[in-house]
Scaffold this motif. Structure first.
Motif, mmCIF file in Angstrom:
data_model
loop_
_atom_site.group_PDB
_atom_site.id
_atom_site.type_symbol
_atom_site.label_atom_id
_atom_site.label_comp_id
_atom_site.label_asym_id
_atom_site.label_seq_id
_atom_site.Cartn_x
_atom_site.Cartn_y
_atom_site.Cartn_z
ATOM 1 N N ILE A 110 0.810 -1.217 0.000
ATOM 2 C CA ILE A 110 0.000 0.000 0.000
ATOM 3 C C ILE A 110 0.848 1.274 0.000
ATOM 4 C CG2 ILE A 110 -1.982 -1.084 1.087
ATOM 5 C CD1 ILE A 110 -0.973 0.058 3.755
ATOM 6 N N ILE A 111 2.157 1.109 -0.109
ATOM 7 C CA ILE A 111 3.045 2.252 -0.250
ATOM 8 C C ILE A 111 3.926 1.968 -1.461
ATOM 9 C CG2 ILE A 111 4.937 3.568 0.799
ATOM 10 C CD1 ILE A 111 3.850 2.817 3.531
ATOM 11 N N PRO A 112 4.057 2.842 -2.408
ATOM 12 C CA PRO A 112 3.583 4.216 -2.434
ATOM 13 C C PRO A 112 2.069 4.351 -2.629
ATOM 14 C CG PRO A 112 4.588 3.663 -4.518
ATOM 15 C CD PRO A 112 4.841 2.504 -3.604
ATOM 16 N N LEU A 113 1.603 5.547 -2.374
ATOM 17 C CA LEU A 113 0.179 5.834 -2.348
ATOM 18 C C LEU A 113 -0.504 5.559 -3.676
ATOM 19 C CD1 LEU A 113 -2.060 6.917 -0.511
ATOM 20 C CD2 LEU A 113 -1.536 9.221 -1.353
ATOM 21 N N TYR A 114 0.180 5.813 -4.784
ATOM 22 C CA TYR A 114 -0.478 5.684 -6.081
ATOM 23 C C TYR A 114 -0.844 4.222 -6.376
ATOM 24 C CZ TYR A 114 3.951 3.951 -8.035
ATOM 25 O OH TYR A 114 5.089 3.218 -8.289
ATOM 26 N N ILE A 115 -0.230 3.282 -5.686
ATOM 27 C CA ILE A 115 -0.586 1.876 -5.873
ATOM 28 C C ILE A 115 -1.855 1.531 -5.096
ATOM 29 C CG2 ILE A 115 0.153 -0.503 -5.409
ATOM 30 C CD1 ILE A 115 2.980 0.332 -5.988
ATOM 31 N N SER A 116 -2.000 2.096 -3.918
ATOM 32 C CA SER A 116 -3.136 1.742 -3.070
ATOM 33 C C SER A 116 -4.442 2.382 -3.528
ATOM 34 C CB SER A 116 -2.860 2.133 -1.614
ATOM 35 O OG SER A 116 -2.826 3.543 -1.469
ATOM 36 N N ILE A 117 -4.374 3.595 -4.045
ATOM 37 C CA ILE A 117 -5.594 4.333 -4.378
ATOM 38 C C ILE A 117 -6.484 3.601 -5.384
ATOM 39 C CG2 ILE A 117 -6.476 6.420 -5.493
ATOM 40 C CD1 ILE A 117 -4.329 8.000 -4.045
ATOM 41 N N PRO A 118 -5.945 3.078 -6.509
ATOM 42 C CA PRO A 118 -6.832 2.359 -7.442
ATOM 43 C C PRO A 118 -7.519 1.157 -6.800
ATOM 44 C CG PRO A 118 -4.733 2.883 -8.487
ATOM 45 C CD PRO A 118 -4.575 3.192 -7.041
ATOM 46 N N PHE A 119 -6.804 0.422 -5.945
ATOM 47 C CA PHE A 119 -7.403 -0.733 -5.281
ATOM 48 C C PHE A 119 -8.490 -0.303 -4.305
ATOM 49 C CE2 PHE A 119 -3.174 -3.196 -5.805
ATOM 50 C CZ PHE A 119 -3.523 -3.535 -7.106
ATOM 51 N N LEU A 120 -8.239 0.779 -3.593
ATOM 52 C CA LEU A 120 -9.239 1.289 -2.652
ATOM 53 C C LEU A 120 -10.500 1.726 -3.387
ATOM 54 C CD1 LEU A 120 -6.963 3.407 -0.270
ATOM 55 C CD2 LEU A 120 -8.280 1.397 0.390
ATOM 56 N N ILE A 121 -10.314 2.449 -4.489
ATOM 57 C CA ILE A 121 -11.459 2.921 -5.277
ATOM 58 C C ILE A 121 -12.221 1.740 -5.863
ATOM 59 C CG2 ILE A 121 -12.138 4.204 -7.342
ATOM 60 C CD1 ILE A 121 -9.807 6.116 -6.759
ATOM 61 N N LEU A 122 -11.479 0.745 -6.365
ATOM 62 C CA LEU A 122 -12.115 -0.454 -6.917
ATOM 63 C C LEU A 122 -12.964 -1.152 -5.860
ATOM 64 C CD1 LEU A 122 -12.484 -2.606 -9.143
ATOM 65 C CD2 LEU A 122 -10.394 -3.705 -8.273
ATOM 66 N N GLY A 123 -12.405 -1.319 -4.669
ATOM 67 C CA GLY A 123 -13.128 -2.004 -3.598
ATOM 68 C C GLY A 123 -14.385 -1.259 -3.175
ATOM 69 N N VAL A 124 -14.268 0.046 -2.979
ATOM 70 C CA VAL A 124 -15.431 0.853 -2.595
ATOM 71 C C VAL A 124 -16.473 0.831 -3.712
ATOM 72 C CG1 VAL A 124 -16.228 3.199 -2.065
ATOM 73 C CG2 VAL A 124 -14.140 2.320 -1.004
ATOM 74 N N GLY A 125 -16.005 0.846 -4.962
ATOM 75 C CA GLY A 125 -16.930 0.763 -6.089
ATOM 76 C C GLY A 125 -17.698 -0.553 -6.089
ATOM 77 N N VAL A 126 -17.014 -1.653 -5.794
ATOM 78 C CA VAL A 126 -17.661 -2.969 -5.801
ATOM 79 C C VAL A 126 -18.726 -3.071 -4.715
ATOM 80 C CG1 VAL A 126 -17.309 -5.431 -5.324
ATOM 81 C CG2 VAL A 126 -15.765 -4.230 -6.877
ATOM 82 N N ILE A 127 -18.406 -2.630 -3.503
ATOM 83 C CA ILE A 127 -19.394 -2.781 -2.424
ATOM 84 C C ILE A 127 -20.597 -1.873 -2.646
ATOM 85 C CG2 ILE A 127 -17.685 -3.570 -0.750
ATOM 86 C CD1 ILE A 127 -17.682 -0.859 0.533
ATOM 87 N N ASN A 128 -20.380 -0.703 -3.226
ATOM 88 C CA ASN A 128 -21.518 0.172 -3.532
ATOM 89 C C ASN A 128 -22.311 -0.350 -4.732
ATOM 90 O OD1 ASN A 128 -21.728 2.728 -1.787
ATOM 91 N ND2 ASN A 128 -19.519 2.549 -2.146
ATOM 92 N N MET A 129 -21.630 -1.027 -5.639
ATOM 93 C CA MET A 129 -22.314 -1.644 -6.768
ATOM 94 C C MET A 129 -23.337 -2.665 -6.275
ATOM 95 S SD MET A 129 -20.600 -3.848 -9.852
ATOM 96 C CE MET A 129 -20.073 -5.203 -8.803
ATOM 97 N N PHE A 130 -22.953 -3.483 -5.304
ATOM 98 C CA PHE A 130 -23.892 -4.463 -4.753
ATOM 99 C C PHE A 130 -25.041 -3.766 -4.030
ATOM 100 C CE2 PHE A 130 -20.771 -7.528 -5.915
ATOM 101 C CZ PHE A 130 -21.451 -8.725 -6.009
ATOM 102 N N ASN A 131 -24.765 -2.616 -3.471
ATOM 103 C CA ASN A 131 -25.826 -1.845 -2.820
ATOM 104 C C ASN A 131 -26.792 -1.266 -3.855
ATOM 105 O OD1 ASN A 131 -27.218 -0.645 -0.689
ATOM 106 N ND2 ASN A 131 -25.923 1.162 -0.661
ATOM 107 N N PHE A 132 -26.240 -0.716 -4.935
ATOM 108 C CA PHE A 132 -27.081 -0.148 -5.994
ATOM 109 C C PHE A 132 -27.990 -1.212 -6.623
ATOM 110 C CE2 PHE A 132 -23.544 3.142 -7.057
ATOM 111 C CZ PHE A 132 -23.939 3.912 -5.976
ATOM 112 N N MET A 133 -27.462 -2.420 -6.777
ATOM 113 C CA MET A 133 -28.189 -3.469 -7.491
ATOM 114 C C MET A 133 -29.196 -4.206 -6.620
ATOM 115 S SD MET A 133 -27.172 -3.337 -10.648
ATOM 116 C CE MET A 133 -27.770 -4.901 -11.288
ATOM 117 N N ASP A 134 -29.206 -3.911 -5.339
ATOM 118 C CA ASP A 134 -30.134 -4.586 -4.420
ATOM 119 C C ASP A 134 -31.472 -3.855 -4.435
ATOM 120 O OD1 ASP A 134 -31.111 -6.263 -2.382
ATOM 121 O OD2 ASP A 134 -30.524 -4.810 -0.854
ATOM 122 N N GLY A 135 -32.269 -4.104 -5.499
ATOM 123 C CA GLY A 135 -33.502 -3.336 -5.626
ATOM 124 C C GLY A 135 -34.760 -4.138 -5.875
ATOM 125 N N ILE A 136 -34.615 -5.439 -6.148
ATOM 126 C CA ILE A 136 -35.800 -6.267 -6.383
ATOM 127 C C ILE A 136 -35.646 -7.583 -5.627
ATOM 128 C CG2 ILE A 136 -36.374 -5.273 -8.624
ATOM 129 C CD1 ILE A 136 -35.032 -7.683 -9.950
#
Length: 323
Positions: A110-136
Motif C-alpha cells: 500500500i506504499i507508495p500511495l499511487y498503488i493503493s488508491i486504485p485498489f481502494l477505489i475499486l473495492g469501494v466501487g464494488v461494495i456500492n455496486m452491490f448496494n445499488f443493485m439490491d432493488g428487487i
C-alpha cells in the motif's frame, strides 16, 4: 457436515429472531415512487451475512482477522444507515477503511500511495455496486450465490481460500433466500446485507485474482458491473443526476417497470447470464495474461453493446407507454 448443519440452524434462528425484532422496532422500508416494491417490508435482513462471516471467524481459529474487522465496521455503519439514513460523508470513510483492511489482510503493498488508491477505489466501487443493485426481490441472493459458486469451483482447484468462508456465506444466502426469494418478500437485505456481501465477494475475488495473477477472475461480477457502470455513465452524461441519488435507470428496474417482468424472473435471468460468464472464466483463468485481457475486453464490449441496445429498446417502450 455436522458443523454446516449447526451453522445453518444458527443462521435460521438468527434470521427469525431478527425478523421479529425488526417488526417490533419498525426497521422497515417504505415504498416510494422510485421503489420496485409496493408494500412496507422489513429491511436489514442481510444482517445474517456478517453473522455468517463472524461464525466462520470463530469456527476457524480467527482466520482473516483484518477482513473480519472490516466487515464488522462496515456492517455496523450500514445497519445504522438502514435505521437512520446516514450521509455519504459518514459512510464513505468507513468504506475506505474497510477496503484498506482487506488490502492489509492480503498483504497488498500500500506504499507508495499511487498503488493503493486504485485498489481502494475499486473495492469501494464494488461494495456500492452491490448496494445499488439490491432493488428487487431475489436478485441479491441469487446473484451472490452464483458469483460465490464461481469462486468456489476455482478455489476447489487452487485451495487459496478457506473453503468454510465460502460455504458459511453460501448457507447465509440460502437462509436469506427463504425470506426474500418470494413474490412478496418478508425482508430485504438492506445496506448491511448488500454492503457485507459486496465486501465478502471483493475479498475472495481479489484474493484469487491476486494470487493467481488472473484479472479474468474479476469478471465473476461482470453482469452487475456492466449494469452499474453503464447506468452510472448514462446518469453522468445524460441526466446530470448525482450518482448517489435513488433512481430507476438500471436495466433490472426497467425490465420490472416497463416490461412488467416479475422480480424473481429478472433475478434468475441475471444469475443465469452470470453463470455462463462463470463457465467462461473457469475455463480460461489459467491462460496467459495477454489472452485473459483479450477475453476480458471482448466480454466487456459484448455486455456494453448489449446494455446499450436493451436500454434503448426499453426506453422506447417506456416512451410509448407514457405517450
Amino acid at each position: 457436515m455436522i458443523t454446516y448443519i449447526l451453522i445453518f440452524i444458527i443462521l435460521a434462528v438468527a434470521s427469525f429472531i431478527y425478523l421479529k425484532l425488526a417488526i417490533k422496532f419498525k426497521i422497515i422500508d417504505k415504498p416510494n415512487q422510485r421503489s420496485s416494491h409496493t408494500k412496507i417490508t422489513v429491511r436489514g435482513g442481510g444482517i445474517i451475512f456478517p453473522i455468517a462471516i463472524l461464525l466462520f471467524f470463530f469456527f476457524n481459529n480467527y482466520e482473516y482477522p483484518y477482513f473480519v474487522l472490516g466487515v464488522f465496521l462496515i456492517s455496523f455503519i450500514s445497519f445504522l444507515d438502514d435505521i437512520y439514513t446516514l450521509s455519504s460523508k459518514v459512510r464513505f470513510p468507513f468504506q475506505f477503511l474497510a477496503i484498506f483492511l482487506i488490502l492489509y489482510q492480503l498483504d497488498v503493498q500500500i506504499i507508495p500511495l499511487y498503488i493503493s488508491i486504485p485498489f481502494l477505489i475499486l473495492g469501494v466501487g464494488v461494495i456500492n455496486m452491490f448496494n445499488f443493485m439490491d432493488g428487487i426481490n431475489g436478485i441479491t441472493g441469487i446473484y451472490s450465490l452464483v458469483v460465490l459458486s464461481g469462486m468456489y469451483f476455482i478455489n476447489s482447484n487452487e485451495q487459496l481460500v478457506n473453503e468454510d468462508l465460502i460455504l458459511f456465506s453460501g448457507l447465509s444466502l440460502i437462509v436469506f433466500g427463504f425470506y426474500n426469494f418470494r413474490k412478496k418478500a418478508l425482508f430485504f437485505a438492506g445496506d448491511i446485507g448488500s454492503i457485507a456481501i459486496g465486501m465478502l465477494l471483493f475479498f475472495i475475488g481479489f484474493l484469487l485474482a491476486l494470487k493467481l495473477s488472473s484479472p479474468l477472475i474479476l469478471l465473476l461480477i461482470l453482469v452487475y458491473g456492466a449494469d452499474t457502470g453503464c447506468t452510472v455513465l448514462f446518469r453522468v452524461l445524460y441526466t446530470k443526476e448525482s450518482v448517489l441519488d435513488p433512481h430507476r435507470h438500471h436495466i433490472y428496474q426497467k425490465l420490472v417497470d416497463v416490461s412488467k417482468m416479475s422480480h424473481l424472473k429478472v433475478s434468475i435471468i441475471y444469475g443465469a447470464i452470470q453463470l455462463i460468464v462463470n463457465w467462461v472464466v473457469f475455463k480460461t483463468y489459467k491462460l496467459d495474461i495477454s489472452n485473459q485481457l483479450l477475453i476480458s475486453l471482448g466480454l466487456i464490449l459484448v455486455f456494453i453493446i448489449s446494455y446499450i441496445l436493451l436500454f434503448r429498446f426499453l426506453r422506447k417502450q417506456e416512451q410509448l407507454k407514457n405517450a
